[in-house]
Design an enzyme around this catalytic site. Structure first.
Site, PDB file in Angstrom:
ATOM      1  N   CYS A   2       0.866  -1.174   0.000  1.00 45.06           N
ATOM      2  CA  CYS A   2       0.000   0.000   0.000  1.00 45.06           C
ATOM      3  C   CYS A   2       0.902   1.224   0.000  1.00 45.06           C
ATOM      4  CB  CYS A   2      -0.920   0.015   1.217  1.00 45.06           C
ATOM      5  SG  CYS A   2      -2.023   1.454   1.261  1.00 45.06           S
ATOM      6  N   GLU A 114      -3.338   0.950  -6.862  1.00 38.34           N
ATOM      7  CA  GLU A 114      -2.230   0.065  -7.211  1.00 38.34           C
ATOM      8  C   GLU A 114      -2.037   0.116  -8.716  1.00 38.34           C
ATOM      9  OE1 GLU A 114       0.737  -1.008  -6.503  1.00 38.34           O
ATOM     10  OE2 GLU A 114      -0.162  -1.775  -4.643  1.00 38.34           O
TER      11      GLU A 114
END
Length: 271
Positions: A2, A114
Site C-alpha cells: 500500500c 495500485e
C-alpha cells in the site's frame, strides 16, 4: 503493498462507523484523494486519555504521520520507508513487533491505488529482485461502498533535540499491514482488466471486517500467538477494482476526479 490511498470521510462520519468517543476538531483533515507516505492521516485507536488519570482505554480518532518511526530510532529519517508491515513477519521484525503487541490501530480509507504491471516483473518483485515500474493505476475499494478499514500499527518517537514542551517533541507515526493479495474473483471486475486482486499486485492492505475491530484495537491483547488469528485475510469477494486516471501517479494531483472510473485503461498503458 500500500503506497497510496484515498481518504475523504469526514470525522463525524468515521465517529459513527467506528463508535469514536473522542476526537479533536482542531485535528480535522481535509479530504485527501492521493494520500502518500509522510502525510498526516486518520487513525482509530483505543488508548487511555492523556492527563485524565483513568487507565480505561477510550476509542479515539487521531491524526498520525504515515511512515512508522520505531521508538528506538536515532532519527525519524527512515519513516518514509516504514509505510508497510508484512502480516507474515510483523510479530518478529524489530521495527514493528512492539507496536504489534500493544499499539494497533485502524486506518480508515475509501480504498487504495495500485499500478498494474506485467506478470514477469511482478514475479521479480515478489522475489525482491526488481522494483516494479508503475503503469495503469487501479482503485480498489469495498464493493458495498463501506469504509475500507486497513489494519495498522502506531508508534511514539521522542525527538531528544527539542524540549519537553515543544509541540514537535513527540512524533506519532503509523504503518499499514499488508498480506498476500486475493486470488479469488473480485466482487466487481473491470470488463477488460484484472479479474482478481492478485492480478494487480501480489500484496494488498490487510482489510479488517467489523467483527474484528474491537479485538484488533484492544490494547490488553498483547500475546502474539493470540493476535495471529486477527492477521488472517478477510473473506474473498468483498472488493471491486477499476482503472483510474494516470494523474494519480503524480502526488501533487489531488481531487475527487482521481476516483473517476475509466471505461478502459488509458491509451499507452497495458494490463
Amino acid at each position: 503493498m500500500c503506497g497510496r490511498y484515498a481518504s475523504s470521510r469526514r470525522p463525524e462520519d468515521l465517529a459513527g462507523v467506528f463508535e469514536i468517543e473522542k476526537w479533536e476538531p482542531e485535528e480535522t483533515l481535509e479530504p485527501d484523494y492521493n494520500v502518500a507516505p509522510t502525510k498526516e492521516v486518520y487513525a482509530v485507536l483505543d488508548r487511555p486519555l492523556k492527563d485524565v488519570g483513568d487507565p480505561k482505554p477510550v476509542r479515539q480518532l487521531r491524526t498520525l504521520k504515515w511512515g512508522l518511526v520505531p521508538s528506538w530510532a536515532r532519527t525519524p529519517e527512515g519513516g518514509a520507508r516504514m509505510i508497510n508491515a508484512r502480516a507474515e513477519t510483523v510479530h518478529e521484525k524489530p521495527s514493528f513487533r512492539r507496536a504489534f503487541a500493544a499499539r494497533r490501530c485502524i486506518l480508515p480509507a475509501d480504498g487504495y491505488y495500485e499500478w498494474v504491471t506485467g506478470k514477469q516483473e511482478r514475479d521479480l518483485e515478489v522475489e525482491g529482485r526488481k522494483k516494479r515500474p508503475r503503469k495503469q493505476p487501479y482503485f480498489v475499494t469495498p464493493a458495498d461502498g463501506s469504509v475500507f478499514a486497513m489494519a495498522g500499527l502506531y508508534e511514539f518517537w521522542r525527538d531528544r533535540t527539542l524540549p519537553d514542551d515543544h509541540p514537535q517533541a513527540w512524533w506519532v507515526t503509523c504503518s499499514v499491514i499488508t498480506t498476500e493479495a486475493e486470488t479469488a474473483p473480485l466482487a466487481v471486475a473491470p470488463a477488460d482488466g484484472p479479474r482478481a486482486l492478485a492480478d494487480i499486485h501480489p500484496r494488498m492492505p490487510l482489510m479488517l471486517t467489523p467483527d474484528r475491530w474491537d479485538a484488533w484495537l484492544d490494547p490488553a491483547r498483547t500475546d502474539p500467538a493470540d493476535l495471529a488469528g486477527l492477521l488472517a485475510p478477510p473473506p474473498p469477494g468483498l472488493m471491486r477494482a477499476f482503472p483510474v486516471s494516470t494523474a494519480v501517479s503524480n502526488v501533487r494531483n489531488n481531487g475527487p476526479e482521481l476516483l473517476k472510473e475509466l471505461e478502459a485503461p488509458e491509451e499507452g498503458t497495458l494490463f
